[in-house]
Design a protein around this motif. Structure first.
Motif, PDB file in Angstrom:
ATOM      1  N   PHE A   1     -32.730 -57.615 -16.748  1.00  0.00           N
ATOM      2  CA  PHE A   1     -33.813 -56.730 -17.162  1.00  0.00           C
ATOM      3  C   PHE A   1     -33.730 -55.445 -16.324  1.00  0.00           C
ATOM      4  CE2 PHE A   1     -35.575 -60.826 -18.614  1.00  0.00           C
ATOM      5  CZ  PHE A   1     -35.953 -60.472 -19.897  1.00  0.00           C
ATOM      6  N   LEU A   2     -33.097 -54.430 -16.904  1.00  0.00           N
ATOM      7  CA  LEU A   2     -32.798 -53.209 -16.166  1.00  0.00           C
ATOM      8  C   LEU A   2     -33.788 -52.095 -16.485  1.00  0.00           C
ATOM      9  CD1 LEU A   2     -28.897 -53.071 -16.444  1.00  0.00           C
ATOM     10  CD2 LEU A   2     -30.330 -54.213 -14.724  1.00  0.00           C
ATOM     11  N   THR A   3     -34.020 -51.257 -15.482  1.00  0.00           N
ATOM     12  CA  THR A   3     -34.865 -50.069 -15.586  1.00  0.00           C
ATOM     13  C   THR A   3     -33.958 -48.846 -15.565  1.00  0.00           C
ATOM     14  OG1 THR A   3     -36.648 -51.206 -14.396  1.00  0.00           O
ATOM     15  CG2 THR A   3     -36.727 -48.798 -14.463  1.00  0.00           C
ATOM     16  N   SER A   4     -34.018 -48.022 -16.603  1.00  0.00           N
ATOM     17  CA  SER A   4     -33.030 -46.943 -16.720  1.00  0.00           C
ATOM     18  C   SER A   4     -33.122 -45.940 -15.579  1.00  0.00           C
ATOM     19  CB  SER A   4     -33.157 -46.232 -18.072  1.00  0.00           C
ATOM     20  OG  SER A   4     -34.400 -45.580 -18.204  1.00  0.00           O
ATOM     21  N   ASN A   5     -34.323 -45.633 -15.091  1.00  0.00           N
ATOM     22  CA  ASN A   5     -34.423 -44.693 -13.970  1.00  0.00           C
ATOM     23  C   ASN A   5     -33.742 -45.230 -12.718  1.00  0.00           C
ATOM     24  OD1 ASN A   5     -35.795 -42.786 -15.441  1.00  0.00           O
ATOM     25  ND2 ASN A   5     -37.793 -43.147 -14.496  1.00  0.00           N
ATOM     26  N   THR A   6     -33.629 -46.542 -12.610  1.00  0.00           N
ATOM     27  CA  THR A   6     -33.014 -47.174 -11.444  1.00  0.00           C
ATOM     28  C   THR A   6     -31.507 -47.283 -11.579  1.00  0.00           C
ATOM     29  OG1 THR A   6     -35.035 -48.444 -11.057  1.00  0.00           O
ATOM     30  CG2 THR A   6     -33.043 -49.244  -9.993  1.00  0.00           C
ATOM     31  N   VAL A   7     -31.007 -47.460 -12.792  1.00  0.00           N
ATOM     32  CA  VAL A   7     -29.572 -47.720 -12.977  1.00  0.00           C
ATOM     33  C   VAL A   7     -28.792 -46.506 -13.460  1.00  0.00           C
ATOM     34  CG1 VAL A   7     -30.125 -50.114 -13.506  1.00  0.00           C
ATOM     35  CG2 VAL A   7     -29.711 -48.527 -15.377  1.00  0.00           C
ATOM     36  N   ARG A   8     -29.469 -45.408 -13.810  1.00  0.00           N
ATOM     37  CA  ARG A   8     -28.761 -44.294 -14.432  1.00  0.00           C
ATOM     38  C   ARG A   8     -27.807 -43.580 -13.483  1.00  0.00           C
ATOM     39  NH1 ARG A   8     -30.991 -41.356 -17.705  1.00  0.00           N
ATOM     40  NH2 ARG A   8     -32.955 -42.452 -18.089  1.00  0.00           N
ATOM     41  N   ASP A   9     -27.908 -43.823 -12.168  1.00  0.00           N
ATOM     42  CA  ASP A   9     -26.937 -43.224 -11.242  1.00  0.00           C
ATOM     43  C   ASP A   9     -25.560 -43.870 -11.387  1.00  0.00           C
ATOM     44  OD1 ASP A   9     -27.892 -45.626 -10.154  1.00  0.00           O
ATOM     45  OD2 ASP A   9     -27.431 -45.006  -8.113  1.00  0.00           O
ATOM     46  N   ASN A  10     -25.512 -45.111 -11.893  1.00  0.00           N
ATOM     47  CA  ASN A  10     -24.232 -45.785 -12.106  1.00  0.00           C
ATOM     48  C   ASN A  10     -24.409 -46.904 -13.134  1.00  0.00           C
ATOM     49  OD1 ASN A  10     -21.628 -46.756 -11.945  1.00  0.00           O
ATOM     50  ND2 ASN A  10     -21.849 -47.664  -9.921  1.00  0.00           N
TER      51      ASN A  10
ATOM     52  N   MET B   1     -35.944 -47.010 -22.968  1.00  0.00           N
ATOM     53  CA  MET B   1     -34.976 -47.965 -22.420  1.00  0.00           C
ATOM     54  C   MET B   1     -34.145 -48.589 -23.529  1.00  0.00           C
ATOM     55  SD  MET B   1     -33.513 -49.288 -19.865  1.00  0.00           S
ATOM     56  CE  MET B   1     -32.267 -50.584 -19.806  1.00  0.00           C
ATOM     57  N   GLN B   2     -34.738 -48.800 -24.697  1.00  0.00           N
ATOM     58  CA  GLN B   2     -33.962 -49.291 -25.838  1.00  0.00           C
ATOM     59  C   GLN B   2     -32.807 -48.347 -26.144  1.00  0.00           C
ATOM     60  OE1 GLN B   2     -34.942 -52.507 -26.074  1.00  0.00           O
ATOM     61  NE2 GLN B   2     -35.052 -52.427 -28.310  1.00  0.00           N
ATOM     62  N   ASP B   3     -33.112 -47.067 -26.202  1.00  0.00           N
ATOM     63  CA  ASP B   3     -32.094 -46.064 -26.528  1.00  0.00           C
ATOM     64  C   ASP B   3     -31.036 -45.960 -25.430  1.00  0.00           C
ATOM     65  OD1 ASP B   3     -33.530 -45.584 -28.834  1.00  0.00           O
ATOM     66  OD2 ASP B   3     -34.520 -43.784 -28.062  1.00  0.00           O
ATOM     67  N   PHE B   4     -31.477 -46.014 -24.179  1.00  0.00           N
ATOM     68  CA  PHE B   4     -30.552 -45.941 -23.050  1.00  0.00           C
ATOM     69  C   PHE B   4     -29.585 -47.117 -23.068  1.00  0.00           C
ATOM     70  CE2 PHE B   4     -29.391 -47.055 -18.684  1.00  0.00           C
ATOM     71  CZ  PHE B   4     -28.934 -45.841 -18.184  1.00  0.00           C
ATOM     72  N   ALA B   5     -30.107 -48.312 -23.293  1.00  0.00           N
ATOM     73  CA  ALA B   5     -29.260 -49.501 -23.307  1.00  0.00           C
ATOM     74  C   ALA B   5     -28.252 -49.449 -24.450  1.00  0.00           C
ATOM     75  CB  ALA B   5     -30.116 -50.758 -23.423  1.00  0.00           C
ATOM     76  N   LEU B   6     -28.684 -48.997 -25.607  1.00  0.00           N
ATOM     77  CA  LEU B   6     -27.759 -48.890 -26.735  1.00  0.00           C
ATOM     78  C   LEU B   6     -26.655 -47.893 -26.433  1.00  0.00           C
ATOM     79  CD1 LEU B   6     -26.971 -49.586 -29.645  1.00  0.00           C
ATOM     80  CD2 LEU B   6     -28.528 -47.763 -30.406  1.00  0.00           C
ATOM     81  N   GLN B   7     -27.014 -46.776 -25.847  1.00  0.00           N
ATOM     82  CA  GLN B   7     -26.027 -45.742 -25.521  1.00  0.00           C
ATOM     83  C   GLN B   7     -25.038 -46.212 -24.466  1.00  0.00           C
ATOM     84  OE1 GLN B   7     -27.594 -42.317 -23.444  1.00  0.00           O
ATOM     85  NE2 GLN B   7     -25.981 -40.977 -24.214  1.00  0.00           N
ATOM     86  N   GLN B   8     -25.538 -46.876 -23.434  1.00  0.00           N
ATOM     87  CA  GLN B   8     -24.687 -47.242 -22.305  1.00  0.00           C
ATOM     88  C   GLN B   8     -23.948 -48.559 -22.516  1.00  0.00           C
ATOM     89  OE1 GLN B   8     -23.978 -45.386 -19.680  1.00  0.00           O
ATOM     90  NE2 GLN B   8     -25.382 -43.737 -20.260  1.00  0.00           N
ATOM     91  N   TYR B   9     -24.570 -49.507 -23.225  1.00  0.00           N
ATOM     92  CA  TYR B   9     -24.021 -50.865 -23.285  1.00  0.00           C
ATOM     93  C   TYR B   9     -23.725 -51.350 -24.709  1.00  0.00           C
ATOM     94  CZ  TYR B   9     -25.901 -50.558 -18.589  1.00  0.00           C
ATOM     95  OH  TYR B   9     -26.197 -50.139 -17.314  1.00  0.00           O
ATOM     96  N   GLY B  10     -24.001 -50.509 -25.698  1.00  0.00           N
ATOM     97  CA  GLY B  10     -23.618 -50.819 -27.063  1.00  0.00           C
ATOM     98  C   GLY B  10     -24.456 -51.882 -27.741  1.00  0.00           C
ATOM     99  N   ARG B  11     -25.626 -52.174 -27.219  1.00  0.00           N
ATOM    100  CA  ARG B  11     -26.500 -53.206 -27.795  1.00  0.00           C
ATOM    101  C   ARG B  11     -27.947 -52.872 -27.482  1.00  0.00           C
ATOM    102  NH1 ARG B  11     -29.125 -57.393 -25.338  1.00  0.00           N
ATOM    103  NH2 ARG B  11     -29.717 -59.189 -26.640  1.00  0.00           N
TER     104      ARG B  11
END
Length: 222
Positions: A72-81, A122-132
Motif C-alpha cells: 500500500f504505497l503513497t505516491s508522495n512518499t515513493v515518487r523520488d524512486n 494514486m490510482q493514476d500514479f500507480a497505473l503510470q508507474q506500475y502498469g496496473r
C-alpha cells in the motif's frame, strides 16, 4: 535515494490454496471494509505500507523467503524512486492504493471530493508507474468513514483493507489474542527497522503454521 535493486532467484516454491471466501460486492455505492479474512485455510496476508525507506535489504528478505506482499504505497512518499518497488512486483507482490498525501485526518478534514481526488491521484500514479490500477485501498492511519467508502468505490477500487495484527518496533502486536490466526491481515511499514519487523512477523507466522499468500489472489482481484 536508493538504487533500484534486482530480485534474486532463490525463492522457494509457492503453495496453492483454494480461496474459501468471496469478497463482498460494492453495495449502495459503498466499498466493503475487510479487517480479517474468514477462512479455514492456513494462510496469512502480509501488507507493507507507505514506502518511505527504500532499502535493498527489504527486497532481499522477501525474495529469500518467497513471501508475496500487498504494497500500500503513497505516491508522495515513493515518487523520488518509484522504480524501486518494481523489484517486489517481479517477485509476485502488487502495488495498491494508500493515497497521494497520507493525510491521516482526511476523513474529518476533507470533503468527499477532495478525498476522491487524492485517491484517484494514486490510482493514476500507480497505473503510470506500475502498469496496473490498484484494486484495494488502505486508509492513512486506518480511519475511514461513509464518505471515504463512497470515494473508494467511485475511484474503481474493490475494498478497504484494514488489519488486526502488525509488526512494529521489532515485535508483533495483536488486537485479539497473542498469536497469528488463519486469515489475519498483517500490517508492516517500509521503515529503518524493516528487518526486525520482518523477522518478528516471520517467527510468528512459522510458529502459527501459516503460509504467506498474496491477498489479491485470495480475493480474486489481481
Amino acid at each position: 535515494m536508493s538504487s533500484t535493486p534486482s530480485p534474486t532467484a532463490s525463492a522457494p516454491a509457492k503453495k496453492h490454496f483454494d480461496p474459501d471466501f468471496t469478497l463482498p460486492p460494492i453495495q449502495g455505492g459503498l466499498a466493503p471494509v475487510i479487517t480479517k479474512i474468514p477462512t479455514k485455510q492456513p494462510v496469512v496476508f502480509l501488507t507493507i505500507d507507505d514506502g518511505q525507506v527504500k532499502s535493498p535489504e527489504s527486497v532481499r528478505l522477501l525474495s529469500e523467503t518467497g513471501y508475496p506482499a500487498t504494497l500500500f504505497l503513497t505516491s508522495n512518499t515513493v515518487r523520488d524512486n518509484p522504480a524501486f518497488f518494481k523489484a517486489f512486483m517481479a517477485q509476485g507482490s502488487l502495488v495498491e492504493n494508500h493515497t497521494v498525501s497520507h493525510n491521516v485526518n482526511m476523513t474529518t478534514q476533507w470533503s468527499y471530493q477532495r478525498q476522491l481526488d487524492d485517491i484517484v491521484g494514486m490510482q493514476d500514479f500507480a497505473l503510470q508507474q506500475y502498469g496496473r490500477k490498484p484494486t484495494l485501498f488502505r486508509p492513512p492511519g486506518g480511519a475511514y468513514s461513509t464518505a471515504m467508502r463512497q470515494a473508494v468505490a467511485a475511484a474503481g477500487l474493490k475494498a478497504i483493507i484494514t488489519w488486526e495484527a502488525k509488526a512494529n518496533a521489532g515485535r508483533m502486536d495483536y488486537q485479539y489474542g497473542n498469536s497469528l490466526r488463519p486469515g489475519d491481515i498483517v500490517l508492516m511499514h517500509f521503515r529503518p527497522e524493516f528487518a526486525a519487523d520482518f523477522e518478528a512477523f516471520r517467527s510468528a507466522q512459522v510458529a502459527a503454521g501459516l503460509e504467506v499468500v498474496l491477498l489479491e489472489e485470495f480475493l480474486g482481484v489481481v
